[in-house]
Design an enzyme around this catalytic site. Structure first.
Site, PDB file in Angstrom:
ATOM      1  N   HIS A   3       0.872  -1.169   0.000  1.00  7.38           N
ATOM      2  CA  HIS A   3       0.000   0.000   0.000  1.00  7.38           C
ATOM      3  C   HIS A   3       0.914   1.225   0.000  1.00  7.38           C
ATOM      4  CE1 HIS A   3      -2.800   2.985   1.699  1.00  7.38           C
ATOM      5  NE2 HIS A   3      -3.787   2.143   1.438  1.00  7.38           N
ATOM      6  N   ASP A  54       3.441  -3.834   8.141  1.00 12.40           N
ATOM      7  CA  ASP A  54       2.201  -3.076   7.988  1.00 12.40           C
ATOM      8  C   ASP A  54       1.064  -4.062   8.254  1.00 12.40           C
ATOM      9  OD1 ASP A  54      -0.101  -1.902   7.109  1.00 12.40           O
ATOM     10  OD2 ASP A  54       0.621  -1.417   5.100  1.00 12.40           O
ATOM     11  N   GLN A  62      -4.130  -4.812   7.372  1.00 10.08           N
ATOM     12  CA  GLN A  62      -5.098  -5.828   6.924  1.00 10.08           C
ATOM     13  C   GLN A  62      -5.042  -7.105   7.770  1.00 10.08           C
ATOM     14  OE1 GLN A  62      -7.467  -5.317   4.809  1.00 10.08           O
ATOM     15  NE2 GLN A  62      -6.753  -3.361   4.014  1.00 10.08           N
ATOM     16  N   LYS A  67     -10.291  -0.421  10.579  1.00 11.11           N
ATOM     17  CA  LYS A  67     -10.425  -1.689   9.835  1.00 11.11           C
ATOM     18  C   LYS A  67     -10.618  -2.857  10.804  1.00 11.11           C
ATOM     19  CE  LYS A  67      -7.108  -0.116   6.349  1.00 11.11           C
ATOM     20  NZ  LYS A  67      -7.808   0.209   5.119  1.00 11.11           N
ATOM     21  N   CYS A 100      -4.600   2.101  -3.752  1.00 13.92           N
ATOM     22  CA  CYS A 100      -3.354   2.694  -3.217  1.00 13.92           C
ATOM     23  C   CYS A 100      -2.194   1.717  -3.354  1.00 13.92           C
ATOM     24  CB  CYS A 100      -3.506   3.127  -1.760  1.00 13.92           C
ATOM     25  SG  CYS A 100      -4.799   4.324  -1.508  1.00 13.92           S
TER      26      CYS A 100
END
Ligand code: PMP
Length: 401
Positions: free
Chosen positions: A116, A192, A195, A218, A359
């Protein structure tokens, strides 16, 4: 109906045509998080760390407890390693700011083609500031990091910053392999987790990473809040990122000295209600049976993958199986732009999807496309959502193709 919907206020008033399949962008807030937010804003709202009256003390205590809950969710050794941010983006920018102090000119930050932009642009900026280079781990045809290529990329690597789970292909990264690579090269490992955090509690110690970032919105929490975790010695090795109130020890006109982490990285009034509500969301998550939710997600993912691969003119991106992946599925319908698909799916079929580059423009380049449609599941998704997706797409395809 999925019984878990009782825990999500969005479903209180939603009628049968509410098929929310854009969870990778933002999931729905869970009831405990919303209730914690209302409780704080109604009964305890005051600034933290400053006031000496009871209401301010309650706010300060609740904020400190939220930090402990976030630390518990990721199994951080100490709450002092947890920085509240506005989301993964600020978390990753802060990580890049901190770790740039460990970079020498000519050294390499290794990202991947799957990132991303939030886990790419901050590293480009840090590399520019330090005279370092950004290189990328390539992506396999089925949308995973091609870790077989790692050995070719080992030269002068100082930081490896990659996604734990892809927001486009749903692939889950083999962190153990990256950890071995970092052990061999001496590189620092940043993940990261935007998700991954919506899929249950995490263990940053078992993962063996050095920094980890995720967003609350999220992970069934409110918007405007996120977490950056970092090893304390790393957090303590850098000057602050942003200046302002609450991050200092002593200020004079000429210079300032700074508070220890995590406060050094939380300039100004923090997102107090957001942190408290996020903690409630993380506690909700920790109370769930993730083995059962994982099985449910794999079952629905398999149905989506089967339905889409049977659909005429549908091209799937990402892993074709359900192992080492989450329920994030990207695809394209031949000769129809992703935005048109999403618009019609919403207006005609009540299915909310995402269309675009997500993104992740380098990944779109890798797949030689400009935009995909993405359907993404959450624990409250059910068979009716998947049926609506597949039936709706079939109708859109016949209408437009
Ligand atoms: N990384 C990944 C993998 C993401 O999916 C996202 C959100 N789409 C981000 C980072 C950025 O998160 P936020 O916009 O909440 O800061």
């Amino acid at each position: 109906m999925n019984e878990l919907r009782q825990d999500f206020p969005a479903y209180d008033t939603a009628d049968g045509a509410f098929h929310f399949l854009d969870n990778a962008a933002t999931s729905q807030i869970c009831r405990p998080a919303l209730e914690a937010l209302v409780e704080f804003e109604t009964n305890d709202r005051a600034n933290v760390k400053r006031g000496v009256y009871a209401r301010a003390e309650r706010a300060t205590n609740a904020f400190a407890s939220a930090r402990k809950a976030a630390a518990f969710f990721i199994n951080a050794p100490s709450p002092d390693e947890v920085i509240f941010t506005s989301g993964a983006t600020l978390g990753l920018n802060t990580a890049a700011h901190i770790l740039q102090h460990h970079l020498e000119s000519g050294e390499v930050i290794l990202v991947s083609e799957l990132e991303h932009h939030s886990n790419l642009v901050p590293w480009q900026l840090a590399a520019e500031r330090r005279g370092a280079k950004v290189r990328a781990i390539p992506v396999t045809d089925d949308g995973r990091l091609d870790l077989d290529k790692l050995d070719d990329l080992a030269d002068r690597v100082k930081i490896v910053a990659v996604t734990h789970t892809s927001n486009v292909t749903g692939a889950v990264t083999d962190v153990a392999r990256l950890r071995s690579f970092c052990d061999a090269t001496g590189a620092l490992l940043v993940l990261d987790g935007a998700q991954r955090a919506p899929h249950g509690p995490l263990d940053v110690q078992a993962l063996g990473c050095d920094m980890y970032a995720f967003s609350g919105h999220k992970a069934f929490g409110p918007t405007g809040i996120g977490v950056l975790w970092g090893r304390y010695d790393l957090l303590d090795s850098s000057p602050p990122f942003l200046g302002g109130g609450e991050m200092i020890r002593r200020v004079s006109i000429e210079r300032s000295t700074f508070a220890p982490p995590p406060h050094r990285y939380e300039a100004g009034t923090p997102p107090i209600g957001g942190a408290i509500a996020l903690a409630a969301a993380l506690e909700w998550s920790m109370s769930q049976d993730w083995a059962a939710l994982g099985a449910q997600e794999r079952d629905l993912t398999e149905k989506m993958l089967n339905g889409l691969s049977d659909m005429c003119g549908c091209r799937l991106y990402g892993p074709t199986g359900t192992q080492q992946r989450v329920g994030v599925v990207s695809f394209e319908l031949e000769d129809v732009h992703a935005h048109d698909v999403c618009q019609l799916m919403d207006s005609d079929h009540g299915v909310m999807l995402r269309g675009g580059h997500h993104c992740a423009q380098p990944l779109m380049d890798r797949f030689d496309t400009v935009a995909t449609v993405r359907a993404s599941l959450a624990p409250y998704s059910d068979q009716a959502d998947v049926d609506a997706l597949l039936n709706g797409l079939e109708a859109v395809r016949r209408k437009l193709a």
